[in-house]
Write a protein that holds these residues in place. Structure first.
Motif, PDB file in Angstrom:
ATOM      1  N   VAL A   5     -33.089 153.572   9.950  1.00 25.14           N
ATOM      2  CA  VAL A   5     -34.174 153.784   8.998  1.00 25.14           C
ATOM      3  C   VAL A   5     -35.440 154.212   9.734  1.00 25.14           C
ATOM      4  O   VAL A   5     -35.579 153.979  10.951  1.00 25.14           O
ATOM      5  N   PRO A   6     -36.384 154.841   9.041  1.00 23.04           N
ATOM      6  CA  PRO A   6     -37.669 155.177   9.667  1.00 23.04           C
ATOM      7  C   PRO A   6     -38.359 153.905  10.152  1.00 23.04           C
ATOM      8  O   PRO A   6     -38.058 152.804   9.685  1.00 23.04           O
ATOM      9  N   GLN A   7     -39.271 154.040  11.077  1.00 24.52           N
ATOM     10  CA  GLN A   7     -39.941 152.870  11.625  1.00 24.52           C
ATOM     11  C   GLN A   7     -40.727 152.139  10.547  1.00 24.52           C
ATOM     12  O   GLN A   7     -41.599 152.696   9.898  1.00 24.52           O
ATOM     13  N   ARG A   8     -40.374 150.894  10.338  1.00 21.66           N
ATOM     14  CA  ARG A   8     -41.076 150.066   9.369  1.00 21.66           C
ATOM     15  C   ARG A   8     -40.845 148.607   9.709  1.00 21.66           C
ATOM     16  O   ARG A   8     -40.009 148.279  10.553  1.00 21.66           O
ATOM     17  N   ARG A   9     -41.597 147.734   9.040  1.00 24.39           N
ATOM     18  CA  ARG A   9     -41.616 146.323   9.393  1.00 24.39           C
ATOM     19  C   ARG A   9     -41.085 145.453   8.259  1.00 24.39           C
ATOM     20  O   ARG A   9     -41.165 145.818   7.088  1.00 24.39           O
ATOM     21  N   THR A  10     -40.554 144.291   8.627  1.00 22.81           N
ATOM     22  CA  THR A  10     -40.167 143.305   7.629  1.00 22.81           C
ATOM     23  C   THR A  10     -41.418 142.572   7.157  1.00 22.81           C
ATOM     24  O   THR A  10     -42.526 142.791   7.665  1.00 22.81           O
ATOM     25  N   ARG A  11     -41.247 141.670   6.202  1.00 23.18           N
ATOM     26  CA  ARG A  11     -42.387 140.904   5.684  1.00 23.18           C
ATOM     27  C   ARG A  11     -43.047 140.057   6.768  1.00 23.18           C
ATOM     28  O   ARG A  11     -44.220 139.722   6.669  1.00 23.18           O
ATOM     29  N   ASP A  12     -42.284 139.717   7.788  1.00 24.46           N
ATOM     30  CA  ASP A  12     -42.812 138.890   8.877  1.00 24.46           C
ATOM     31  C   ASP A  12     -43.328 139.716  10.048  1.00 24.46           C
ATOM     32  O   ASP A  12     -43.726 139.154  11.072  1.00 24.46           O
ATOM     33  N   GLY A  13     -43.327 141.037   9.896  1.00 23.89           N
ATOM     34  CA  GLY A  13     -43.885 141.903  10.923  1.00 23.89           C
ATOM     35  C   GLY A  13     -42.916 142.343  12.008  1.00 23.89           C
ATOM     36  O   GLY A  13     -43.335 142.948  13.002  1.00 23.89           O
ATOM     37  N   PHE A  14     -41.615 142.074  11.835  1.00 21.29           N
ATOM     38  CA  PHE A  14     -40.628 142.496  12.826  1.00 21.29           C
ATOM     39  C   PHE A  14     -40.141 143.914  12.522  1.00 21.29           C
ATOM     40  O   PHE A  14     -40.068 144.320  11.359  1.00 21.29           O
ATOM     41  N   GLU A  15     -39.810 144.668  13.585  1.00 21.67           N
ATOM     42  CA  GLU A  15     -39.168 145.963  13.372  1.00 21.67           C
ATOM     43  C   GLU A  15     -37.918 145.713  12.521  1.00 21.67           C
ATOM     44  O   GLU A  15     -37.173 144.770  12.743  1.00 21.67           O
ATOM     45  N   GLU A  16     -37.681 146.577  11.525  1.00 20.83           N
ATOM     46  CA  GLU A  16     -36.716 146.242  10.483  1.00 20.83           C
ATOM     47  C   GLU A  16     -35.288 146.055  10.985  1.00 20.83           C
ATOM     48  O   GLU A  16     -34.582 145.128  10.555  1.00 20.83           O
ATOM     49  N   HIS A  17     -34.815 146.900  11.880  1.00 21.29           N
ATOM     50  CA  HIS A  17     -33.459 146.706  12.398  1.00 21.29           C
ATOM     51  C   HIS A  17     -33.331 145.347  13.082  1.00 21.29           C
ATOM     52  O   HIS A  17     -32.386 144.599  12.823  1.00 21.29           O
ATOM     53  N   PHE A  18     -34.286 145.052  13.957  1.00 22.89           N
ATOM     54  CA  PHE A  18     -34.221 143.809  14.709  1.00 22.89           C
ATOM     55  C   PHE A  18     -34.440 142.606  13.793  1.00 22.89           C
ATOM     56  O   PHE A  18     -33.765 141.584  13.908  1.00 22.89           O
ATOM     57  N   GLY A  19     -35.375 142.745  12.855  1.00 20.63           N
ATOM     58  CA  GLY A  19     -35.704 141.631  11.974  1.00 20.63           C
ATOM     59  C   GLY A  19     -34.625 141.324  10.956  1.00 20.63           C
ATOM     60  O   GLY A  19     -34.275 140.155  10.742  1.00 20.63           O
ATOM     61  N   LEU A  20     -34.089 142.356  10.302  1.00 16.75           N
ATOM     62  CA  LEU A  20     -33.094 142.143   9.257  1.00 16.75           C
ATOM     63  C   LEU A  20     -31.683 142.012   9.835  1.00 16.75           C
ATOM     64  O   LEU A  20     -30.981 141.033   9.576  1.00 16.75           O
ATOM     65  N   SER A  58     -35.501 134.355  20.387  1.00 15.21           N
ATOM     66  CA  SER A  58     -35.205 134.378  18.955  1.00 15.21           C
ATOM     67  C   SER A  58     -35.632 133.080  18.288  1.00 15.21           C
ATOM     68  O   SER A  58     -36.122 133.083  17.150  1.00 15.21           O
ATOM     69  N   CYS A  59     -35.438 131.967  18.995  1.00 13.88           N
ATOM     70  CA  CYS A  59     -35.896 130.678  18.461  1.00 13.88           C
ATOM     71  C   CYS A  59     -37.404 130.683  18.270  1.00 13.88           C
ATOM     72  O   CYS A  59     -37.926 130.193  17.254  1.00 13.88           O
ATOM     73  N   GLN A  60     -38.130 131.235  19.236  1.00 15.36           N
ATOM     74  CA  GLN A  60     -39.583 131.320  19.121  1.00 15.36           C
ATOM     75  C   GLN A  60     -39.991 132.180  17.928  1.00 15.36           C
ATOM     76  O   GLN A  60     -40.884 131.818  17.161  1.00 15.36           O
ATOM     77  N   MET A  61     -39.324 133.316  17.759  1.00 10.61           N
ATOM     78  CA  MET A  61     -39.675 134.237  16.680  1.00 10.61           C
ATOM     79  C   MET A  61     -39.406 133.654  15.298  1.00 10.61           C
ATOM     80  O   MET A  61     -40.127 133.944  14.343  1.00 10.61           O
ATOM     81  N   THR A  62     -38.359 132.859  15.182  1.00 12.75           N
ATOM     82  CA  THR A  62     -37.978 132.326  13.875  1.00 12.75           C
ATOM     83  C   THR A  62     -38.471 130.904  13.638  1.00 12.75           C
ATOM     84  O   THR A  62     -38.288 130.350  12.553  1.00 12.75           O
ATOM     85  N   GLY A  63     -39.080 130.294  14.650  1.00 11.52           N
ATOM     86  CA  GLY A  63     -39.669 128.975  14.477  1.00 11.52           C
ATOM     87  C   GLY A  63     -38.670 127.837  14.431  1.00 11.52           C
ATOM     88  O   GLY A  63     -38.900 126.835  13.737  1.00 11.52           O
ATOM     89  N   ILE A  64     -37.568 127.957  15.178  1.00 12.46           N
ATOM     90  CA  ILE A  64     -36.609 126.860  15.221  1.00 12.46           C
ATOM     91  C   ILE A  64     -36.519 126.321  16.645  1.00 12.46           C
ATOM     92  O   ILE A  64     -36.910 126.980  17.602  1.00 12.46           O
ATOM     93  N   THR A  65     -35.988 125.124  16.773  1.00 12.03           N
ATOM     94  CA  THR A  65     -35.877 124.479  18.080  1.00 12.03           C
ATOM     95  C   THR A  65     -34.708 125.045  18.872  1.00 12.03           C
ATOM     96  O   THR A  65     -33.613 125.212  18.341  1.00 12.03           O
ATOM     97  N   ASP A  66     -34.952 125.330  20.128  1.00  9.94           N
ATOM     98  CA  ASP A  66     -33.900 125.812  21.017  1.00  9.94           C
ATOM     99  C   ASP A  66     -33.185 124.597  21.610  1.00  9.94           C
ATOM    100  O   ASP A  66     -33.753 123.859  22.410  1.00  9.94           O
ATOM    101  N   VAL A  67     -31.933 124.395  21.216  1.00  8.90           N
ATOM    102  CA  VAL A  67     -31.179 123.229  21.688  1.00  8.90           C
ATOM    103  C   VAL A  67     -30.457 123.513  22.991  1.00  8.90           C
ATOM    104  O   VAL A  67     -29.788 122.622  23.543  1.00  8.90           O
TER     105      VAL A  67
END
Length: 286
Positions: A86-101, A270-279
Motif C-alpha cells: 500500500v502507499p505510505q500511510r500510518r495506523t491509528r497508533d502512528g505505525f507504518e501500516e504494513h508493520f503496524g497491521l 515489539s513489546c515496547q511498541m505495544t505496551g506489554i511486558t517482555d517475559v
C-alpha cells in the motif's frame, strides 16, 4: 474448538464441521457473509463474528476483552490479516501500516490471548498459533534502526519486512512456549501465490499479468488456505512448533530468521511498541 481468524478468506474453513468458529476482522459485511456461507456449507451454526481492527491497538484490546467475557476455550488461532504494497500511510497508533497491521497487530493479539490458549491446551492436545507469512520474506531485510521506513519508504520492502518479522516472532514465541512448558505451539504458514484482491496496489503490469495468467501461476483462495487448515488439524504437528510450512510440508525459512539475538531484539522492541511486558528475561534467566 475455537478457531479465530483475523480477516482473510473464510470459506475454506469448512473443515471445522463440528467446531465453534469465531471470525475476527474489520470488514463486517464480508465477515457476516462468510459466517452465513460457512453455516450453510457445514451445517454448523456455532459460527460467530466479532469486530477487531488490527490497525488499532485499542480495538485489539477491546476485542480480547469481549472474547474473554465469553469464557470459551481457544484451541487454534490463525493470524491471517494483512495489507500488501500500500502507499505510505500510518495506523491509528502512528505505525507504518504494513508493520503496524501485518505484524504488530498480530503480535499484540497473540500475546493477549496466550493465557486463554494455555488454559485450553493440554499435554497431547496442544493449542496452536498459526501465523501466515509469505515467500516475500526471503528477499526482506529487517532494519532495526528504521522499522517504520521513515528514511526511505518502499511498499514492497515494507510488506516484505512485515512478513519477515512474523517469522522471527513465531520462532521466538515457540522458544518461550517450550521453555515455559506450555501446551501451546506456534508455526508459520506460507500459502503460496494466491489469487486475492491483495494485489490491487501493485504495479499495473503485475495486475495485468495476474488477470491474464492467474489460472496458471496463482492458487485459488481455497488452495492457498489449505496449508493453514492442515497445520491447524493434522496430528503430525501435535506438540511440534517453530516450523515453516509450505504446501503442507516443513521447509527452511530465510537464514536470518534463525538468529536468536535478532528474534529476541525484535520481540523486545515489539513489546515496547505495544505496551506489554517482555517475559523473555525471566523465562530464560539462568
Amino acid at each position: 474448538m475455537i478457531v479465530l481468524l483475523a480477516n482473510g478468506r473464510y470459506s475454506v474453513i469448512g473443515s471445522y464441521r463440528n467446531s465453534d468458529l469465531l471470525i475476527a476482522g474489520n470488514n463486517t459485511g464480508k465477515a457476516q457473509e462468510a459466517v452465513r456461507q460457512i453455516q450453510e456449507e457445514t451445517l454448523n451454526d456455532k459460527v460467530e463474528f466479532l469486530y477487531c481492527d488490527l490497525a488499532s491497538l485499542k480495538s485489539i484490546r477491546q476485542f480480547v476483552q469481549t472474547f474473554k467475557k465469553k469464557k470459551i476455550p481457544l484451541h487454534v488461532l490463525v493470524n491471517n490479516a494483512g495489507v500488501m504494497m500500500v502507499p505510505q500511510r500510518r495506523t491509528r497508533d502512528g505505525f507504518e501500516e504494513h508493520f503496524g497491521l501485518n505484524y504488530l497487530g498480530h503480535f499484540l493479539l497473540t500475546n493477549l490471548l496466550l493465557d486463554t490458549m494455555k488454559e485450553s491446551g493440554s499435554p497431547g492436545c496442544c493449542a496452536r498459533v498459526l501465523t501466515v507469512s509469505s515467500a516475500t520474506h526471503y528477499i526482506a531485510e529487517l532494519d532495526m534502526e528504521d522499522l517504520q521506513g521513515s528514511r526511505s519508504y518502499s511498499p514492497h520492502g515494507a510488506y516484505a519486512q512485515s512478513k519477515l518479522a512474523l517469522v522471527l516472532f513465531t520462532y521466538h514465541l515457540q522458544r518461550l512456549l517450550a521453555a515455559q512448558g506450555s501446551p501451546v505451539t506456534a508455526n508459520v504458514v506460507d500459502p503460496g501465490v494466491v489469487n486475492t484482491d491483495l494485489y490491487r496496489h501493485v504495479f499495473w503490469g503485475m495486475r495485468l499479468i495476474k488477470k491474464l495468467f492467474s489460472w496458471w501461476f496463482f492458487k485459488t483462495p481455497d488452495e492457498g488456505a489449505w496449508t493453514s487448515v492442515y497445520a491447524a488439524v493434522t496430528p503430525d504437528l501435535e506438540g511440534i512448533g517453530g516450523r515453516y510450512l509450505y504446501n503442507e510440508k516443513e521447509t527452511k525459512s530465510l537464514a536470518v530468521t534463525y538468529d536468536l539475538d535478532l528474534q529476541r531484539e525484535l520481540w523486545a522492541r515489539s513489546c515496547q511498541m505495544t505496551g506489554i511486558t517482555d517475559v523473555t528475561p525471566d523465562t530464560f534467566s539462568g
